[in-house]
Design a protein around this motif. Structure first.
Motif, PDB file in Angstrom:
ATOM      1  N   GLY A   1      39.477  36.755  36.860  1.00  0.00           N
ATOM      2  CA  GLY A   1      40.713  36.176  36.363  1.00  0.00           C
ATOM      3  C   GLY A   1      41.019  34.833  36.999  1.00  0.00           C
ATOM      4  O   GLY A   1      40.148  34.135  37.518  1.00  0.00           O
TER       5      GLY A   1
ATOM      6  N   ASP B   1      47.021  35.105  38.982  1.00  0.00           N
ATOM      7  CA  ASP B   1      46.826  36.494  38.576  1.00  0.00           C
ATOM      8  C   ASP B   1      45.346  36.857  38.628  1.00  0.00           C
ATOM      9  O   ASP B   1      44.468  36.004  38.535  1.00  0.00           O
ATOM     10  CB  ASP B   1      47.354  36.708  37.159  1.00  0.00           C
ATOM     11  CG  ASP B   1      48.864  36.576  37.088  1.00  0.00           C
ATOM     12  OD1 ASP B   1      49.524  36.970  38.067  1.00  0.00           O
ATOM     13  OD2 ASP B   1      49.373  36.078  36.070  1.00  0.00           O
TER      14      ASP B   1
ATOM     15  N   PRO C   1      42.560  40.734  39.080  1.00  0.00           N
ATOM     16  CA  PRO C   1      42.478  42.171  39.338  1.00  0.00           C
ATOM     17  C   PRO C   1      42.925  42.564  40.743  1.00  0.00           C
ATOM     18  O   PRO C   1      43.200  43.729  40.997  1.00  0.00           O
ATOM     19  CB  PRO C   1      40.992  42.487  39.144  1.00  0.00           C
ATOM     20  CG  PRO C   1      40.440  41.344  38.385  1.00  0.00           C
ATOM     21  CD  PRO C   1      41.249  40.157  38.756  1.00  0.00           C
TER      22      PRO C   1
ATOM     23  N   TYR D   1      46.057  44.648  46.890  1.00  0.00           N
ATOM     24  CA  TYR D   1      46.446  45.564  45.818  1.00  0.00           C
ATOM     25  C   TYR D   1      45.557  45.356  44.601  1.00  0.00           C
ATOM     26  O   TYR D   1      45.263  44.221  44.221  1.00  0.00           O
ATOM     27  CB  TYR D   1      47.898  45.319  45.397  1.00  0.00           C
ATOM     28  CG  TYR D   1      48.918  45.549  46.479  1.00  0.00           C
ATOM     29  CD1 TYR D   1      49.554  46.784  46.619  1.00  0.00           C
ATOM     30  CD2 TYR D   1      49.257  44.526  47.362  1.00  0.00           C
ATOM     31  CE1 TYR D   1      50.503  46.983  47.613  1.00  0.00           C
ATOM     32  CE2 TYR D   1      50.200  44.720  48.358  1.00  0.00           C
ATOM     33  CZ  TYR D   1      50.818  45.949  48.480  1.00  0.00           C
ATOM     34  OH  TYR D   1      51.749  46.150  49.461  1.00  0.00           O
ATOM     35  N   SER D   2      45.169  46.451  43.981  1.00  0.00           N
ATOM     36  CA  SER D   2      44.529  46.386  42.674  1.00  0.00           C
ATOM     37  C   SER D   2      45.623  46.359  41.618  1.00  0.00           C
ATOM     38  O   SER D   2      46.551  47.174  41.646  1.00  0.00           O
ATOM     39  CB  SER D   2      43.624  47.599  42.458  1.00  0.00           C
ATOM     40  OG  SER D   2      43.126  47.607  41.135  1.00  0.00           O
ATOM     41  N   THR D   3      45.529  45.415  40.690  1.00  0.00           N
ATOM     42  CA  THR D   3      46.562  45.292  39.657  1.00  0.00           C
ATOM     43  C   THR D   3      46.245  46.125  38.420  1.00  0.00           C
ATOM     44  O   THR D   3      47.004  46.102  37.456  1.00  0.00           O
ATOM     45  CB  THR D   3      46.713  43.819  39.241  1.00  0.00           C
ATOM     46  OG1 THR D   3      45.467  43.354  38.691  1.00  0.00           O
ATOM     47  CG2 THR D   3      47.088  42.954  40.432  1.00  0.00           C
ATOM     48  N   ARG D   4      45.150  46.843  38.459  1.00  0.00           N
ATOM     49  CA  ARG D   4      44.716  47.560  37.257  1.00  0.00           C
ATOM     50  C   ARG D   4      45.415  48.902  37.074  1.00  0.00           C
ATOM     51  O   ARG D   4      45.411  49.462  35.981  1.00  0.00           O
ATOM     52  CB  ARG D   4      43.201  47.769  37.310  1.00  0.00           C
ATOM     53  CG  ARG D   4      42.425  46.453  37.208  1.00  0.00           C
ATOM     54  CD  ARG D   4      40.945  46.650  37.406  1.00  0.00           C
ATOM     55  NE  ARG D   4      40.197  45.415  37.183  1.00  0.00           N
ATOM     56  CZ  ARG D   4      38.909  45.275  37.419  1.00  0.00           C
ATOM     57  NH1 ARG D   4      38.215  46.303  37.901  1.00  0.00           N
ATOM     58  NH2 ARG D   4      38.307  44.127  37.188  1.00  0.00           N
ATOM     59  N   VAL D   5      45.975  49.438  38.140  1.00  0.00           N
ATOM     60  CA  VAL D   5      46.663  50.725  38.051  1.00  0.00           C
ATOM     61  C   VAL D   5      47.965  50.637  38.842  1.00  0.00           C
ATOM     62  O   VAL D   5      48.065  49.863  39.798  1.00  0.00           O
ATOM     63  CB  VAL D   5      45.791  51.880  38.602  1.00  0.00           C
ATOM     64  CG1 VAL D   5      44.577  52.117  37.717  1.00  0.00           C
ATOM     65  CG2 VAL D   5      45.364  51.595  40.027  1.00  0.00           C
TER      66      VAL D   5
ATOM     67  N   GLU E   1      37.641  55.457  43.667  1.00  0.00           N
ATOM     68  CA  GLU E   1      38.084  54.654  42.533  1.00  0.00           C
ATOM     69  C   GLU E   1      38.125  53.174  42.897  1.00  0.00           C
ATOM     70  O   GLU E   1      37.828  52.308  42.066  1.00  0.00           O
ATOM     71  CB  GLU E   1      39.456  55.123  42.056  1.00  0.00           C
ATOM     72  CG  GLU E   1      39.881  54.488  40.742  1.00  0.00           C
ATOM     73  CD  GLU E   1      41.172  55.059  40.195  1.00  0.00           C
ATOM     74  OE1 GLU E   1      41.613  54.584  39.130  1.00  0.00           O
ATOM     75  OE2 GLU E   1      41.748  55.976  40.834  1.00  0.00           O
TER      76      GLU E   1
ATOM     77  N   ARG F   1      36.150  50.375  40.754  1.00  0.00           N
ATOM     78  CA  ARG F   1      36.855  49.292  40.066  1.00  0.00           C
ATOM     79  C   ARG F   1      36.552  47.923  40.673  1.00  0.00           C
ATOM     80  O   ARG F   1      36.594  46.912  39.971  1.00  0.00           O
ATOM     81  CB  ARG F   1      38.366  49.546  40.099  1.00  0.00           C
ATOM     82  CG  ARG F   1      38.815  50.737  39.258  1.00  0.00           C
ATOM     83  CD  ARG F   1      40.324  50.900  39.304  1.00  0.00           C
ATOM     84  NE  ARG F   1      40.785  52.010  38.476  1.00  0.00           N
ATOM     85  CZ  ARG F   1      41.026  51.925  37.174  1.00  0.00           C
ATOM     86  NH1 ARG F   1      40.854  50.764  36.552  1.00  0.00           N
ATOM     87  NH2 ARG F   1      41.445  52.974  36.497  1.00  0.00           N
ATOM     88  N   HIS F   2      36.272  47.884  41.973  1.00  0.00           N
ATOM     89  CA  HIS F   2      36.047  46.604  42.659  1.00  0.00           C
ATOM     90  C   HIS F   2      34.801  46.718  43.538  1.00  0.00           C
ATOM     91  O   HIS F   2      34.901  46.711  44.769  1.00  0.00           O
ATOM     92  CB  HIS F   2      37.270  46.232  43.499  1.00  0.00           C
ATOM     93  CG  HIS F   2      38.545  46.200  42.721  1.00  0.00           C
ATOM     94  ND1 HIS F   2      38.887  45.153  41.887  1.00  0.00           N
ATOM     95  CD2 HIS F   2      39.551  47.107  42.622  1.00  0.00           C
ATOM     96  CE1 HIS F   2      40.059  45.404  41.328  1.00  0.00           C
ATOM     97  NE2 HIS F   2      40.483  46.583  41.752  1.00  0.00           N
TER      98      HIS F   2
ATOM     99  N   ASP G   1      46.300  48.917  48.518  1.00  0.00           N
ATOM    100  CA  ASP G   1      45.205  49.852  48.263  1.00  0.00           C
ATOM    101  C   ASP G   1      44.197  49.800  49.406  1.00  0.00           C
ATOM    102  O   ASP G   1      43.517  50.781  49.684  1.00  0.00           O
ATOM    103  CB  ASP G   1      44.529  49.511  46.937  1.00  0.00           C
ATOM    104  CG  ASP G   1      45.463  49.761  45.765  1.00  0.00           C
ATOM    105  OD1 ASP G   1      45.890  50.918  45.589  1.00  0.00           O
ATOM    106  OD2 ASP G   1      45.789  48.805  45.047  1.00  0.00           O
TER     107      ASP G   1
END
Length: 380
Positions: free
Chosen positions: A151, A198, A200, A213-217, A225, A229-230, A298
């Motif tokens: 992003g 902005d 992920p 922080y993960s912005t996906r959840v 997880e 995701r990362h 996270d």
């Protein structure tokens, strides 16, 4: 006079560290806020005591700000302590002058300060660039855009890195201008800023601790997880020379990662190892408290016990608190002698101190709501 001396000191400091980051705001703070507001607070306390106000409370923040900007043992910070001592002397004199009012005097700190070195001076880039940019970073393997960043954040990190490379080859003022612009661009990677890039991942530096922080959840991620995701992010953090430990929520409990070491903090031997590395007996307790808070990142980056051999600050500052370094976890309490040495032995967290003063003042302790109890468990 204060303005003139402040300008001279700021110029010398900027020359030594080759950065003006935070300096305009700090100059404003020290000249106006500290010179005027600290005196106002001390005088207000004296007036309230003379009036017989039942409870008088004041917070003197000058040393904290000076320690952040110049270091906790710097000449400026120690001079501020001397000034605070003079102000506190006036308050003590006011209490002693009116013994019939029965005032009890308490002097305490909510945290200590640790001398730190900014991550930028160790990594050659901000912590946001270090974590979110594509390509090789100090002490870690390459991580693809889609894995660690992605992003706008990854693009901004790449742009800031490019300007830093340009700054390294340009002469004199041109190089300084390019470096200043690189820092300006990188500032948008700090998610605590009103306008930030902005992506992920969001990085929130806060002293010698940073939350990622993960912005996906919308909920805190656990380790499996987070890795899915990362991919590569935890490895990059665990091998960074500017990160002492990476805290993450594991499947069976809180984890602390460092290099190839994986400490499961619910196990006594691993908790003891973290305490030994950090240098404080309650380090594992506070680490577990941090991970228990839903508002925590996270993953949580600790600058204490970093491989570089220093405690690392993730913003550009030279004194920090909020993490787990021993000096900042040590607080003090000066209280009336008649309470005895063990009066505060059972007080561990802020809500314990709040309850003590409620009881001491004759008020019944108010039960904290469930959410507030959870948020209050972090001692720092």
């Amino acid at each position: 006079m204060d303005i003139a001396s402040g300008l001279v000191e700021t110029a010398r400091w900027a020359r030594d560290v080759r950065s003006l980051q935070h300096e305009p705001k700090f100059l404003f703070h020290r000249v106006l806020t500290e010179c005027l507001f600290a005196e106002f607070a001390a005088n207000s306390c004296v007036i309230d005591i003379a009036r017989g106000t039942p409870i008088v409370y004041a917070c003197f923040i000058g040393y904290d700000e000076y320690a952040h900007r110049r270091g906790p043992s710097s000449r400026m910070a120690l001079l501020k302590l001397w000034e605070l001592d003079r102000m506190l002397g006036r308050i003590v004199a006011a209490v002693n002058a009116l013994p019939e009012l029965g005032y009890e005097l308490y002097l305490f700190s909510d945290h200590g300060q640790t001398a730190t070195r900014p991550a930028e001076l160790i990594l050659g880039e901000s912590i946001g660039e270090h974590l979110l940019a594509d390509g090789r970073t100090a002490g870690s393997d390459p991580v693809a855009f889609g894995g660690a960043g992605g992003g706008d954040a990854a693009a901004v990190a790449a742009q800031a890195r490019w300007f830093r490379r340009v700054a390294s080859v340009l002469p004199g003022p041109l190089g300084k201008a390019a470096l200043a612009w690189a820092r300006h661009v990188a500032k948008t990677l700090d998610a605590a800023q009103p306008y930030h890039a902005d992506g992920p991942l969001l990085v929130v530096p806060a002293g010698d601790i940073a939350h990622v922080y993960s912005t996906r959840v919308p909920y805190p991620l656990r380790e499996p997880e987070l890795r899915a995701r990362h991919p590569g992010l935890l490895e990059r953090c665990a091998r960074s020379p500017a990160i002492g430990f990476t805290l993450v929520r594991g499947e069976s409990g809180p984890l602390a990662l460092r290099g190839d070491r994986r400490l499961e903090l619910h196990r006594p031997q691993d908790a003891l190892e973290l305490a030994h590395q950090v240098g404080h007996p309650l380090a594992a307790v506070y680490a577990r408290d941090l991970l228990r808070m839903r508002s925590s990142g996270d993953l949580i980056l600790l600058g204490c016990a970093a491989p570089c051999g220093e405690t690392v600050a993730y913003p550009f500052e030279f004194g920090s608190h909020g993490g787990l370094a021993p000096d900042q976890l040590d607080t003090f309490m000066i209280h009336p002698q008649e309470l005895g040495e063990g009066a505060f032995a059972s007080l561990v967290r802020p809500q314990d101190l709040h309850r003590f003063f409620l009881e001491r003042s004759g008020r019944l302790p108010r039960e904290l709501p469930l959410g507030a109890r959870e948020e209050a468990t972090c001692a720092s």
